[in-house]
Design an enzyme around this catalytic site. Structure first.
Site, PDB file in Angstrom:
ATOM      1  N   ASN A  14       0.827  -1.209   0.000  1.00 25.26           N
ATOM      2  CA  ASN A  14       0.000   0.000   0.000  1.00 25.26           C
ATOM      3  C   ASN A  14       0.862   1.260   0.000  1.00 25.26           C
ATOM      4  O   ASN A  14       0.469   2.280  -0.566  1.00 25.26           O
ATOM      5  CB  ASN A  14      -0.958  -0.007   1.197  1.00 25.26           C
ATOM      6  N   ARG A  65       6.503  -0.097  24.631  1.00 25.38           N
ATOM      7  CA  ARG A  65       5.648   0.583  23.659  1.00 25.38           C
ATOM      8  C   ARG A  65       5.799   2.101  23.773  1.00 25.38           C
ATOM      9  O   ARG A  65       5.891   2.801  22.767  1.00 25.38           O
ATOM     10  CB  ARG A  65       4.188   0.178  23.865  1.00 25.38           C
ATOM     11  N   ARG A  91       1.951  -2.976  14.543  1.00 28.34           N
ATOM     12  CA  ARG A  91       1.979  -2.591  15.948  1.00 28.34           C
ATOM     13  C   ARG A  91       0.726  -1.778  16.265  1.00 28.34           C
ATOM     14  O   ARG A  91       0.277  -0.975  15.438  1.00 28.34           O
ATOM     15  CB  ARG A  91       3.211  -1.731  16.261  1.00 28.34           C
ATOM     16  N   LEU A  93      -0.981   1.223  17.987  1.00 28.74           N
ATOM     17  CA  LEU A  93      -0.559   2.531  18.461  1.00 28.74           C
ATOM     18  C   LEU A  93      -1.166   2.799  19.832  1.00 28.74           C
ATOM     19  O   LEU A  93      -2.328   2.511  20.086  1.00 28.74           O
ATOM     20  CB  LEU A  93      -1.002   3.625  17.488  1.00 28.74           C
ATOM     21  N   ASN A 107      -5.619   4.104   8.504  1.00 29.84           N
ATOM     22  CA  ASN A 107      -5.250   2.701   8.400  1.00 29.84           C
ATOM     23  C   ASN A 107      -6.149   2.041   7.363  1.00 29.84           C
ATOM     24  O   ASN A 107      -7.280   2.477   7.134  1.00 29.84           O
ATOM     25  CB  ASN A 107      -5.412   1.985   9.748  1.00 29.84           C
ATOM     26  N   HIS A 109      -7.740  -1.766   6.301  1.00 27.85           N
ATOM     27  CA  HIS A 109      -7.981  -3.096   6.853  1.00 27.85           C
ATOM     28  C   HIS A 109      -8.672  -3.955   5.795  1.00 27.85           C
ATOM     29  O   HIS A 109      -9.610  -3.490   5.132  1.00 27.85           O
ATOM     30  CB  HIS A 109      -8.865  -2.995   8.094  1.00 27.85           C
ATOM     31  N   ASP A 141      -8.286   5.417  15.894  1.00 24.42           N
ATOM     32  CA  ASP A 141      -8.537   5.949  17.230  1.00 24.42           C
ATOM     33  C   ASP A 141      -7.918   4.998  18.254  1.00 24.42           C
ATOM     34  O   ASP A 141      -7.071   4.177  17.907  1.00 24.42           O
ATOM     35  CB  ASP A 141     -10.025   6.202  17.470  1.00 24.42           C
ATOM     36  N   GLU A 142      -8.342   5.119  19.509  1.00 22.57           N
ATOM     37  CA  GLU A 142      -7.689   4.356  20.573  1.00 22.57           C
ATOM     38  C   GLU A 142      -8.072   2.880  20.583  1.00 22.57           C
ATOM     39  O   GLU A 142      -7.484   2.093  21.315  1.00 22.57           O
ATOM     40  CB  GLU A 142      -8.008   4.978  21.940  1.00 22.57           C
TER      41      GLU A 142
END
Length: 210
Positions: A14, A65, A91, A93, A107, A109, A141-142
């Protein structure tokens, strides 16, 4: 001109698609400011070197991390990155990392989220027996594979498919979807209402048709 930061761990197909789109003008007024990998052996870093792009390896193995994330964020900020694009970055984030670039991390997917989040999404879809799969570009996001969706592309699952042929056809659509999503975000021609991203140009067209 907007500056992109690419994070990858493997071959970065990508990343190559994004670089090609910039070179051919499909993504206008943008450049790749830096390519960062957490894997010293990633083919993507070799590709970045061959293309003459600024690149950096920040190994993650054996590091906390927080320590690793802070070094990656520092490198992105030093290169004045406007938009961070994950291209096979293996990884998660940290919330702190995400907060440094609010709605500026993308991102991709290989499934139609929220279906089949996490690893081996194509294999999950094939094993589940779905008739339609695809890919999703979303804000990070988280939470894992959770942020607001920007672009989705569908791929029919054929009776003749196996996991590998399905994955290959999804990957073709990923390369198209990522370019579309980057253009939407860089132009800023959207708003997010709840979880829904609304493209302002599409809204305007809808009003004109009425």
């Amino acid at each position: 001109m907007k500056s992109l930061g690419i994070l990858l761990s493997g071959r970065g197909s990508n990343f190559v698609a994004i670089a090609d789109s910039i070179d051919t003008g499909r993504i206008a007024d943008a450049r790749i400011a830096i390519v960062i990998s957490n894997n010293p052996d990633s083919p993507g870093i070799t590709t970045a070197r061959q293309r003459g792009l600024n690149r950096l390896v920040i190994p993650s193995k054996g590091r906390s991390r927080e320590e690793h994330d802070r070094e990656v964020v520092a490198a992105l900020k030093q290169n004045d990155v406007d938009l961070v694009c994950l291209a096979g970055y293996m990884r998660l984030l940290s919330p702190w990392f995400v907060q440094q670039f609010p709605r500026r991390i993308l991102n991709i997917h290989p499934s139609l989220l929220p279906a089949f989040p996490g690893l081996e999404a194509q294999e999950q879809a094939f094993a589940y027996g779905v008739k339609v799969s695809g890919c999703t570009v979303h804000f990070v996001d988280e939470e894992l594979d959770h942020g607001a969706i920007i672009v989705q592309k569908t791929v029919a699952v054929l009776d003749t498919d196996d996991e590998h042929t399905l994955a290959a056809r999804i990957l073709e659509q990923e390369h198209i979807a990522y370019t579309e999503a980057i253009n939407i975000v860089l132009k800023g021609n959207y708003e997010i209402v709840g979880r829904r991203l609304k493209n302002a140009s599409q809204k305007a067209e809808g009003k004109m048709q009425r």
